[in-house]
Design an enzyme around this catalytic site. Structure first.
Site, PDB file in Angstrom:
ATOM      1  CB  SER A   1      -0.943   0.014   1.212  1.00  0.00           C
ATOM      2  OG  SER A   1      -1.916  -1.001   1.107  1.00  0.00           O
TER       3      SER A   1
ATOM      4  N   GLY B   1      -2.971   3.932  -3.447  1.00  0.00           N
ATOM      5  CA  GLY B   1      -3.528   4.910  -4.372  1.00  0.00           C
ATOM      6  C   GLY B   1      -4.985   5.254  -4.187  1.00  0.00           C
TER       7      GLY B   1
ATOM      8  CB  CYS C   1      -7.287  -1.031   3.361  1.00  0.00           C
ATOM      9  SG  CYS C   1      -6.313   0.500   3.420  1.00  0.00           S
ATOM     10  CG  LEU C   2      -7.873   0.065  -2.973  1.00  0.00           C
ATOM     11  CD1 LEU C   2      -8.088   1.563  -3.106  1.00  0.00           C
ATOM     12  CD2 LEU C   2      -6.753  -0.394  -3.903  1.00  0.00           C
TER      13      LEU C   2
ATOM     14  CD  GLN D   1     -10.043   3.871   0.313  1.00  0.00           C
ATOM     15  OE1 GLN D   1      -9.513   3.935  -0.803  1.00  0.00           O
ATOM     16  NE2 GLN D   1      -9.405   4.202   1.424  1.00  0.00           N
TER      17      GLN D   1
ATOM     18  CG  HIS E   1      -4.598  -2.876   7.399  1.00  0.00           C
ATOM     19  ND1 HIS E   1      -4.330  -3.566   6.240  1.00  0.00           N
ATOM     20  CD2 HIS E   1      -4.560  -1.561   7.070  1.00  0.00           C
ATOM     21  CE1 HIS E   1      -4.120  -2.718   5.246  1.00  0.00           C
ATOM     22  NE2 HIS E   1      -4.262  -1.494   5.729  1.00  0.00           N
TER      23      HIS E   1
ATOM     24  CD  GLU F   1      -4.244  -6.969   7.502  1.00  0.00           C
ATOM     25  OE1 GLU F   1      -3.579  -6.044   7.024  1.00  0.00           O
ATOM     26  OE2 GLU F   1      -5.488  -6.928   7.582  1.00  0.00           O
TER      27      GLU F   1
END
Length: 362
Positions: free
Chosen positions: A45, A221, A246-247, A250, A331, A333
């Site tokens: 990331s 990104g 996370c991404l 989104q 996260h 994990e």
């Protein structure tokens, strides 16, 4: 040997070079974690970014074979206050300097990282260049101001071909937008039969693999730069359980009609408190993201907000009102960080089992 960091606003920091003898350009960000520098520098990331670590002493426990989150680190540069020249840990196999040198990643130490962090917090993330002392500062500032940050980071870090991590449990398709090894480890720990696929895999290709569930991974990104992921998620909603991280969170929101926007300086660290709205339970979480889901944009969607950040109130978790699908911005994990939210993987397992029973009854 000296090295300098030149920022697009004209600010210059001069420090000591370590790692690779190379020049690099990227978005300068900061991470507030006190430990976990090996996981940070190997987290996909961070592709395209120069990371400043706010903890003052880095490198003191060296580098080991077990704590990598990727085989080839995508970080563009590392900035620390003080670099430990001697590593003291029984697992250590090489120094931080040696690893960065071998991977072609430049680093810089000996600057006031507090000043750099305050600058980013005030003005937002900035484009910067780590380079030698012979570089012309004014010309570099002009080049940075005229340049654009890359938009293909996910394509750079995602696997190019599918691969299989066999197990005898639920089959999970892990969509790799820049997945950390920690996510794969959590699935393997639960005996999942995991197939990892590239970011641009279609919904039809995913369904052909016969998944019990699909996990949308973290990645670098702007989520709007991954239209393939948005289209794929729309094709899977209601057909298979989904879990986004996370991404992936989104992209899940965008696929359901919400919008995202860039945060001033992002959330990066292993000490971010998150509140579960239904229970008021607080988890301390690991985070690494520069974009957020716009809460107002969720009004006309089929999504409910399940978690929010304690510090700034941003959206940290979502669930679909109808379909078996949920996501979190942080996260679970960890890697590195606290494991308060690890139970979310068990929730995903339960969701897959429940959905399988429903299909059988139907």
């Amino acid at each position: 040997m000296k090295r300098q960091l030149i920022l697009e606003d004209g600010t210059v920091f001069v420090g000591k070079a370590f790692g690779a003898a190379a020049e690099t350009t990227g978005e300068v960000v900061f991470n507030t974690g006190m430990t976990g520098y090996q996981e940070i520098l190997s987290d996909p990331s961070y592709c395209g970014q120069i990371v400043t670590l706010t903890y003052p002493l880095i490198g003191n426990y060296g580098i080991n074979r077990d704590d990598f989150e990727s085989i080839s680190p995508a970080i563009h540069g590392l900035i620390v206050k003080e670099l430990a020249e001697v590593a003291s840990n029984w697992r250590s196999e090489e120094s931080l300097h040696d690893l960065l040198e071998a991977k072609g990643i430049p680093g810089m130490s000996g600057i006031d990282t507090r000043k750099l962090t305050r600058l980013i917090r005030t003005h937002g993330t900035l484009k910067g260049r780590l380079c030698g002392m012979e570089v012309d500062v004014n010309q570099t500032v002009q080049e940075l101001q005229q340049s654009e940050l890359p938009k293909n980071q996910v394509a750079m870090v995602s696997t190019k071909d599918p691969y299989h991590a066999p197990g005898r449990g639920k089959r999970v398709v892990l969509v790799d937008y820049g997945a950390k090894h920690g996510i794969l480890q959590e699935l393997i720990h639960r005996n999942c039969d995991v197939i990892v696929v590239p970011y641009n895999t279609t919904a039809e290709e995913v369904l052909r693999l016969g998944p019990d569930g699909v996990l949308l991974s973290n990645g670098p990104g702007n989520p709007e730069d991954v239209p393939e992921g948005i289209e794929m998620i729309r094709g899977l909603l209601g057909r298979v359980p989904l879990f986004g991280i996370c991404l992936g969170h989104q992209l899940f929101a965008l696929a359901c009609g919400a919008t995202t926007s860039k945060l001033t300086f992002g959330h990066r660290g292993s000490n971010h408190p998150v509140r579960e709205i239904a229970t008021n339970k607080i988890d301390i979480t690991a985070q690494n993201h520069g974009f957020t889901v716009d809460r107002e944009s969720l009004m006309n969607t089929e999504l409910n907000v399940t978690h929010e950040a304690v510090n700034d109130g941003t959206v940290e978790g979502l669930e679909h009102k109808t379909y078996p699908a949920f996501s979190v911005q942080y996260h679970p994990e960890a890697s590195p960080g606290p494991e308060d939210a690890n139970e979310l993987f068990d929730r995903f397992m339960t969701m897959m089992a429940t959905n399988l029973k429903t299909d059988i009854l139907a």
